[in-house]
Design a protein around this motif. Sequence first.
Motif, PDB file in Angstrom:
ATOM      1  N   VAL A   1      -7.149   4.121  -6.235  1.00 32.14           N
ATOM      2  CA  VAL A   1      -7.609   5.123  -5.262  1.00 32.14           C
ATOM      3  C   VAL A   1      -9.119   5.276  -5.368  1.00 32.14           C
ATOM      4  CG1 VAL A   1      -7.543   7.587  -4.678  1.00 32.14           C
ATOM      5  CG2 VAL A   1      -5.409   6.379  -5.177  1.00 32.14           C
ATOM      6  N   ARG A   2      -9.624   5.352  -6.593  1.00 36.76           N
ATOM      7  CA  ARG A   2     -11.062   5.519  -6.800  1.00 36.76           C
ATOM      8  C   ARG A   2     -11.825   4.314  -6.241  1.00 36.76           C
ATOM      9  NH1 ARG A   2     -15.741   5.187  -8.901  1.00 36.76           N
ATOM     10  NH2 ARG A   2     -16.749   6.600 -10.344  1.00 36.76           N
ATOM     11  N   ASP A   3     -11.311   3.112  -6.498  1.00 35.77           N
ATOM     12  CA  ASP A   3     -11.982   1.888  -6.055  1.00 35.77           C
ATOM     13  C   ASP A   3     -11.978   1.728  -4.537  1.00 35.77           C
ATOM     14  OD1 ASP A   3     -12.430   1.311  -8.710  1.00 35.77           O
ATOM     15  OD2 ASP A   3     -10.832  -0.191  -8.847  1.00 35.77           O
ATOM     16  N   ASN A   4     -11.037   2.354  -3.870  1.00 36.29           N
ATOM     17  CA  ASN A   4     -10.909   2.242  -2.413  1.00 36.29           C
ATOM     18  C   ASN A   4     -11.241   3.556  -1.718  1.00 36.29           C
ATOM     19  OD1 ASN A   4      -9.849  -0.562  -2.171  1.00 36.29           O
ATOM     20  ND2 ASN A   4      -8.304   0.294  -3.523  1.00 36.29           N
ATOM     21  N   TRP A   5     -12.225   4.253  -2.233  1.00 35.80           N
ATOM     22  CA  TRP A   5     -12.631   5.553  -1.705  1.00 35.80           C
ATOM     23  C   TRP A   5     -13.351   5.366  -0.396  1.00 35.80           C
ATOM     24  CZ3 TRP A   5     -11.032   9.857  -4.183  1.00 35.80           C
ATOM     25  CH2 TRP A   5     -11.526  11.079  -3.723  1.00 35.80           C
ATOM     26  N   PRO A   6     -13.205   6.191   0.615  1.00 37.92           N
ATOM     27  CA  PRO A   6     -12.346   7.368   0.637  1.00 37.92           C
ATOM     28  C   PRO A   6     -10.893   6.967   0.862  1.00 37.92           C
ATOM     29  CG  PRO A   6     -13.482   7.210   2.724  1.00 37.92           C
ATOM     30  CD  PRO A   6     -13.971   6.067   1.850  1.00 37.92           C
ATOM     31  N   PRO A   7     -10.011   7.603   0.125  1.00 39.62           N
ATOM     32  CA  PRO A   7      -8.603   7.223   0.212  1.00 39.62           C
ATOM     33  C   PRO A   7      -7.900   7.845   1.402  1.00 39.62           C
ATOM     34  CG  PRO A   7      -8.825   9.050  -1.270  1.00 39.62           C
ATOM     35  CD  PRO A   7     -10.222   8.695  -0.804  1.00 39.62           C
ATOM     36  N   ASP A   8      -6.807   7.234   1.746  1.00 41.87           N
ATOM     37  CA  ASP A   8      -5.873   7.870   2.663  1.00 41.87           C
ATOM     38  C   ASP A   8      -5.370   9.105   1.927  1.00 41.87           C
ATOM     39  OD1 ASP A   8      -2.794   8.209   3.176  1.00 41.87           O
ATOM     40  OD2 ASP A   8      -3.617   7.282   4.992  1.00 41.87           O
ATOM     41  N   SER A   9      -5.301  10.236   2.601  1.00 45.40           N
ATOM     42  CA  SER A   9      -4.929  11.479   1.918  1.00 45.40           C
ATOM     43  C   SER A   9      -3.546  11.397   1.287  1.00 45.40           C
ATOM     44  CB  SER A   9      -5.017  12.668   2.873  1.00 45.40           C
ATOM     45  OG  SER A   9      -4.094  12.524   3.939  1.00 45.40           O
ATOM     46  N   GLU A  10      -2.627  10.661   1.896  1.00 45.59           N
ATOM     47  CA  GLU A  10      -1.286  10.534   1.331  1.00 45.59           C
ATOM     48  C   GLU A  10      -1.292   9.659   0.077  1.00 45.59           C
ATOM     49  OE1 GLU A  10       1.529  12.254   2.073  1.00 45.59           O
ATOM     50  OE2 GLU A  10       0.113  13.367   3.305  1.00 45.59           O
ATOM     51  N   VAL A  11      -2.147   8.648   0.054  1.00 44.56           N
ATOM     52  CA  VAL A  11      -2.260   7.793  -1.124  1.00 44.56           C
ATOM     53  C   VAL A  11      -2.833   8.594  -2.290  1.00 44.56           C
ATOM     54  CG1 VAL A  11      -3.414   5.762  -2.070  1.00 44.56           C
ATOM     55  CG2 VAL A  11      -2.455   5.682   0.234  1.00 44.56           C
ATOM     56  N   LEU A  12      -3.875   9.373  -2.029  1.00 44.73           N
ATOM     57  CA  LEU A  12      -4.457  10.231  -3.061  1.00 44.73           C
ATOM     58  C   LEU A  12      -3.424  11.234  -3.558  1.00 44.73           C
ATOM     59  CD1 LEU A  12      -6.833  11.329  -4.737  1.00 44.73           C
ATOM     60  CD2 LEU A  12      -7.428  12.746  -2.755  1.00 44.73           C
ATOM     61  N   LYS A  13      -2.755  11.871  -2.624  1.00 40.64           N
ATOM     62  CA  LYS A  13      -1.742  12.863  -3.000  1.00 40.64           C
ATOM     63  C   LYS A  13      -0.634  12.220  -3.828  1.00 40.64           C
ATOM     64  CE  LYS A  13       1.435  16.256  -1.066  1.00 40.64           C
ATOM     65  NZ  LYS A  13       2.036  16.803   0.148  1.00 40.64           N
TER      66      LYS A  13
ATOM     67  N   ALA B   1      -0.777   9.506  -5.769  1.00 43.36           N
ATOM     68  CA  ALA B   1      -1.274   9.148  -7.102  1.00 43.36           C
ATOM     69  C   ALA B   1      -1.407  10.383  -7.988  1.00 43.36           C
ATOM     70  CB  ALA B   1      -2.618   8.432  -6.978  1.00 43.36           C
ATOM     71  N   LEU B   2      -1.934  11.450  -7.425  1.00 41.61           N
ATOM     72  CA  LEU B   2      -2.094  12.677  -8.203  1.00 41.61           C
ATOM     73  C   LEU B   2      -0.753  13.339  -8.499  1.00 41.61           C
ATOM     74  CD1 LEU B   2      -5.272  14.134  -6.477  1.00 41.61           C
ATOM     75  CD2 LEU B   2      -5.108  13.230  -8.813  1.00 41.61           C
ATOM     76  N   THR B   3       0.176  13.252  -7.572  1.00 40.45           N
ATOM     77  CA  THR B   3       1.502  13.827  -7.794  1.00 40.45           C
ATOM     78  C   THR B   3       2.233  13.094  -8.907  1.00 40.45           C
ATOM     79  OG1 THR B   3       1.655  14.603  -5.512  1.00 40.45           O
ATOM     80  CG2 THR B   3       3.729  14.337  -6.704  1.00 40.45           C
ATOM     81  N   PHE B   4       2.156  11.765  -8.918  1.00 38.10           N
ATOM     82  CA  PHE B   4       2.783  10.992  -9.989  1.00 38.10           C
ATOM     83  C   PHE B   4       2.197  11.394 -11.340  1.00 38.10           C
ATOM     84  CE2 PHE B   4       2.975   7.376 -12.891  1.00 38.10           C
ATOM     85  CZ  PHE B   4       4.341   7.118 -12.896  1.00 38.10           C
TER      86      PHE B   4
END
Length: 122
Positions: free
Chosen positions: A37-49, A51-54
């Motif tokens: 996610v960090r390497d592909n910033w800005p992330p899709d909000s669902e992808v960020l969510k 990763a953080l949820t996991f």
Amino acid sequence: MQQYGAAAYQSTAKTVESPREREAALLIKSAATLQSVRDNWPPDSEVLKGALTFNRKLWTIFMTSVTREDNALPAVVRQNIANLGIYILNETREILLDPVAPNRLDTLININRQLAQGLRAN
């Protein structure tokens, strides 16, 4: 036939893997997902969510485990892991509320990697 072999290997790996190795693998998986996610910033909000949820679920499990009375770890180690978990949950919430910069993920990534390394070393 190759799929059957892979499935058999995965099944065997899960039964041979120690709990510490499994925890380390999950921490590495979470760190890798957050790094992507960090390497592909800005992330899709669902992808960020996702990763953080996991990561949050993983740390919630760790915190639940270390606060159980039957946990064999020394009290100081249990307290340190619980404190780290609280920090991670708070930081995760803050990033979700205001995902302004990719470097905000660095701390979560580094903590997961370092803890995984410690689990594998022991």
